[in-house]
Design an enzyme around this catalytic site. Structure first.
Site, PDB file in Angstrom:
ATOM      1  N   GLY A   1       2.037   1.601  -3.485  1.00  0.00           N
ATOM      2  CA  GLY A   1       0.855   1.865  -4.306  1.00  0.00           C
ATOM      3  C   GLY A   1       0.337   3.284  -4.144  1.00  0.00           C
ATOM      4  O   GLY A   1      -0.073   3.918  -5.119  1.00  0.00           O
ATOM      5  N   ASP A   2       0.375   3.794  -2.927  1.00  0.00           N
ATOM      6  CA  ASP A   2      -0.045   5.168  -2.658  1.00  0.00           C
ATOM      7  C   ASP A   2       0.829   6.153  -3.431  1.00  0.00           C
ATOM      8  O   ASP A   2       0.322   7.071  -4.080  1.00  0.00           O
ATOM      9  CB  ASP A   2       0.027   5.442  -1.153  1.00  0.00           C
ATOM     10  CG  ASP A   2      -0.284   6.887  -0.815  1.00  0.00           C
ATOM     11  OD1 ASP A   2      -1.370   7.365  -1.173  1.00  0.00           O
ATOM     12  OD2 ASP A   2       0.567   7.534  -0.160  1.00  0.00           O
ATOM     13  N   GLY A   3       2.123   5.931  -3.390  1.00  0.00           N
ATOM     14  CA  GLY A   3       3.040   6.815  -4.103  1.00  0.00           C
ATOM     15  C   GLY A   3       2.838   6.771  -5.604  1.00  0.00           C
ATOM     16  O   GLY A   3       2.820   7.806  -6.278  1.00  0.00           O
TER      17      GLY A   3
ATOM     18  N   ALA B   1       0.835  -1.204   0.000  1.00  0.00           N
ATOM     19  CA  ALA B   1       0.000   0.000   0.000  1.00  0.00           C
ATOM     20  C   ALA B   1       0.873   1.259   0.000  1.00  0.00           C
ATOM     21  O   ALA B   1       0.540   2.255  -0.660  1.00  0.00           O
ATOM     22  CB  ALA B   1      -0.940   0.002   1.203  1.00  0.00           C
TER      23      ALA B   1
END
Length: 154
Positions: free
Chosen positions: A41-43, A38
């Site tokens: 993935g967020d970045g 995550a």
């Protein structure tokens, strides 16, 4: 005049580049901590949203920052996951569930259910990126942008 790299600096830079270039198998990526997936993935998602907004012709950084929030906030990502869930493969759905079910601290300003689904979405994006399924990741991100564009006044 350009300075040449010392052997020590060159070795350090090569080690850094090797780490950045590391590719993972699906099994290796799936075995990672969902919150680590995550995190990446967020970045990735935030970066691609910024690139999308810039490509739409936005030039004002304050406007882009405020607009990007419409895409990256937990409620938007939860909406994305709930919309795209029927289109996900078994493996992709499993990654979303792993991220969603991982214990994490929910921020005070976020709805707990939305935050967990958003974590699931970011886990999926991180998984797809790390195991080299960039074409699929980009397809889901394009669909995600479309979901938010259709359901909000952006």
């Amino acid at each position: 005049m350009e300075k040449s790299l010392t052997p020590e600096t060159s070795d350090r830079l090569k080690a850094i580049q090797a780490t950045i270039d590391t590719h993972y198998t699906r099994e290796q990526a799936a075995a990672m901590n969902p919150l680590a997936l995550a995190y990446i993935g967020d970045g990735i998602f935030s970066d691609l949203i910024r690139k999308y907004l810039l490509g739409c012709g936005h030039q004002n950084v304050n406007v882009m920052t405020k607009t990007s929030i419409c895409y990256v906030r937990a409620s938007a990502q939860a909406q994305i996951v709930r919309t795209l869930l029927p289109e996900l493969s078994e493996t992709e759905e499993r990654m979303v569930k792993r991220g969603r079910n991982t214990a994490s601290q929910v921020p005070k300003n976020a709805n707990p259910s939305d935050y967990r689904y958003a974590t699931g979405f970011e886990t999926l994006i991180g998984y797809l990126f790390l195991c080299g399924e960039v074409k699929r990741m980009n397809s889901l991100i394009c669909q995600s942008i479309d979901v938010i564009n259709k359901n909000s006044e952006i």
